[in-house]
Design an enzyme around this catalytic site. Sequence first.
Site, short mmCIF file in Angstrom:
data_model
loop_
_atom_site.label_atom_id
_atom_site.label_comp_id
_atom_site.label_asym_id
_atom_site.label_seq_id
_atom_site.Cartn_x
_atom_site.Cartn_y
_atom_site.Cartn_z
N ASP A 1 11.43 0.43 2.10
CA ASP A 1 10.13 -0.16 1.86
C ASP A 1 10.29 -1.10 0.66
O ASP A 1 10.51 -0.63 -0.46
CB ASP A 1 9.10 0.93 1.57
N LYS B 1 2.51 -8.56 -3.45
CA LYS B 1 2.66 -8.56 -4.90
C LYS B 1 3.49 -9.75 -5.39
O LYS B 1 3.08 -10.47 -6.30
CB LYS B 1 3.30 -7.25 -5.36
N TRP C 1 4.19 6.68 -2.36
CA TRP C 1 2.91 5.99 -2.13
C TRP C 1 2.09 6.83 -1.13
O TRP C 1 2.62 7.21 -0.09
CB TRP C 1 3.21 4.59 -1.57
N1 PLA Z 1 4.63 0.16 0.04
C1 PLA Z 1 4.39 0.53 -1.23
C2 PLA Z 1 5.41 1.35 -1.92
C3 PLA Z 1 3.22 0.12 -1.87
O1 PLA Z 1 3.02 0.50 -3.13
C4 PLA Z 1 2.28 -0.67 -1.18
C5 PLA Z 1 1.01 -1.11 -1.83
C6 PLA Z 1 2.59 -1.03 0.14
C7 PLA Z 1 3.77 -0.60 0.72
C8 PLA Z 1 1.68 -1.84 1.01
O2 PLA Z 1 1.31 -3.02 0.53
P1 PLA Z 1 0.73 -4.18 1.47
O3 PLA Z 1 0.40 -3.60 2.79
O4 PLA Z 1 -0.45 -4.68 0.76
O5 PLA Z 1 1.84 -5.15 1.57
N2 PLA Z 1 0.47 -0.28 -2.83
C9 PLA Z 1 -0.65 -0.68 -3.66
C10 PLA Z 1 -1.88 -1.01 -2.86
C11 PLA Z 1 -0.30 -1.88 -4.49
C12 PLA Z 1 -2.33 0.01 -1.86
O6 PLA Z 1 -2.32 1.21 -2.13
O7 PLA Z 1 -2.69 -0.45 -0.77
C13 PLA Z 1 -0.93 0.49 -4.63
O8 PLA Z 1 -1.81 0.34 -5.50
O9 PLA Z 1 -0.24 1.51 -4.54
#
Ligand code: PLA
Length: 452
Positions: free
Chosen positions: A262, A298, A181
């Site tokens: 995570d 989610k 991510w």
């Molecule tokens: N960790 C991972 C692996 C994630 O994909 C995301 C969110 C988070 C943590 C953090 O989410 P939160 O802070 O909202 O609880 N990833 C998303 C959204 C869904 C983003 O980038 O913020 C994504 O589209 O990758």
Amino acid sequence: MKTNQFSSSSSSSPSDRRIGALLRHLTAETDADRVSSVFASPTSGGTGGSVFAHLVQAPEDPILGVTVAYNKDPSPIKLNLGVGAYRTEEGKPLVLNVVRKAEQQLVNDRSRIKEYLPIVGLGEFNKLSAKLILGADSPAIRENRVTTVECLSGTGSLRVGGEFLARHYHQKTIYIPQPTWGNHPKIFTLAGLSVKTYRYYDPSTRGLNFQGLLEDLGAAPQGSIVLLHACAHNPTGVDPTLEQWEQIRKLMRSKGLMPFFDSAYQGFASGSLDTDAKPIRMFVADGGELLVAQSYAKNMGLYGERVGALSIVCKAADVAGRVESQLKLVIRPMYSNPPIHGASIVAVILRDRNLFNEWTLELKAMADRIISMRKQLFEALRSRGTPGDWTHIIKQIGMFTFTGLNPAQVAFMTKEYHIYMTSDGRISMAGLSSKTVPHLADAIHAVVTKAV
Ligand code: PLA
């Protein structure tokens, strides 16, 4: 307050006082001077340029910026497969029924107040969150060796955990998977850790590079921190099998590597909360220490409520207590204490057997709809005779498919088909519906047969 050595305090000598008076005289300003210096000051109004004039325009976020671009597009056929946010078959955001019920309960309860929560957040939420991720029968919970603090969703939990490690853990390097991510490296760098990567994904097989992963973790310095996606790896959709997890665990424990899980998608991978938490529970079962960041964005659809938790599993209860005391020192100057509403919703659902069961059904329905989108997209490409092996669409796990499309192909699909996705070729399967699958399949077919 510290006094200037020439200021007239009762303890200063007559000569000091004289020099002080002289200094004040020499530097004395008239009222007119003061007014003009205010106008000359860079932060005041008037004709001077802005102190921020030198700033360059920052780029949009690689994920959230996709939504910004999508929102600007007037096309009626536009499709946002960028951010990982669940949509219904009608393409609408979903508020879970259990969440509506929990909120109604909260609103009806006139005894509820809006005082500050403690620095560590809502106590009941913390206990229930630890149980949800570690299991109700977790030895670590029974032995009181877990400290859990409510944080601002997954991101906030990672950030607080990262900063805690940077302050108190002997190793300052965290290994993150390649790819991961996009926010991970930024979060951990700003938390004060040094970020390195370990091999994870093999583009040639579109699967796990397990050998590379073992080699890189095996070569990491003793005690290094390792970021692990608990399930539904983002962006690849590729998870280790349980046998592979066991090998990872053995290797990490033999080298004293610190696991930092995570868990942003518990329940979204398999549809079962317990199945998706298995890798974490394997690491807890061996009695060793670890951190886990949980998000309810989610799996409860609480994206904007920013509700999550950081748990640190320790070897002994007294250590866990001291760890918590130090977490408070990380949190207090960062945001003081977390918000009350989202954590209260989660607590209402987790504490009530009926609501909990209802939640698991709704969660399973979301996971199943995503799996059915995988099948539909795969079939749509097959029926079009789209060149290439697309089996990874049905093999990959969780919210995303890592298509293998390159940035130029993505740009073409956005320009010609108004399909929005991240430039690494990741698509959010949760944003698709039966109605939009043909449009996406047409776009993919066009782009791979067109040789962009
Ligand atoms: N960790 C991972 C692996 C994630 O994909 C995301 C969110 C988070 C943590 C953090 O989410 P939160 O802070 O909202 O609880 N990833 C998303 C959204 C869904 C983003 O980038 O913020 C994504 O589209 O990758």
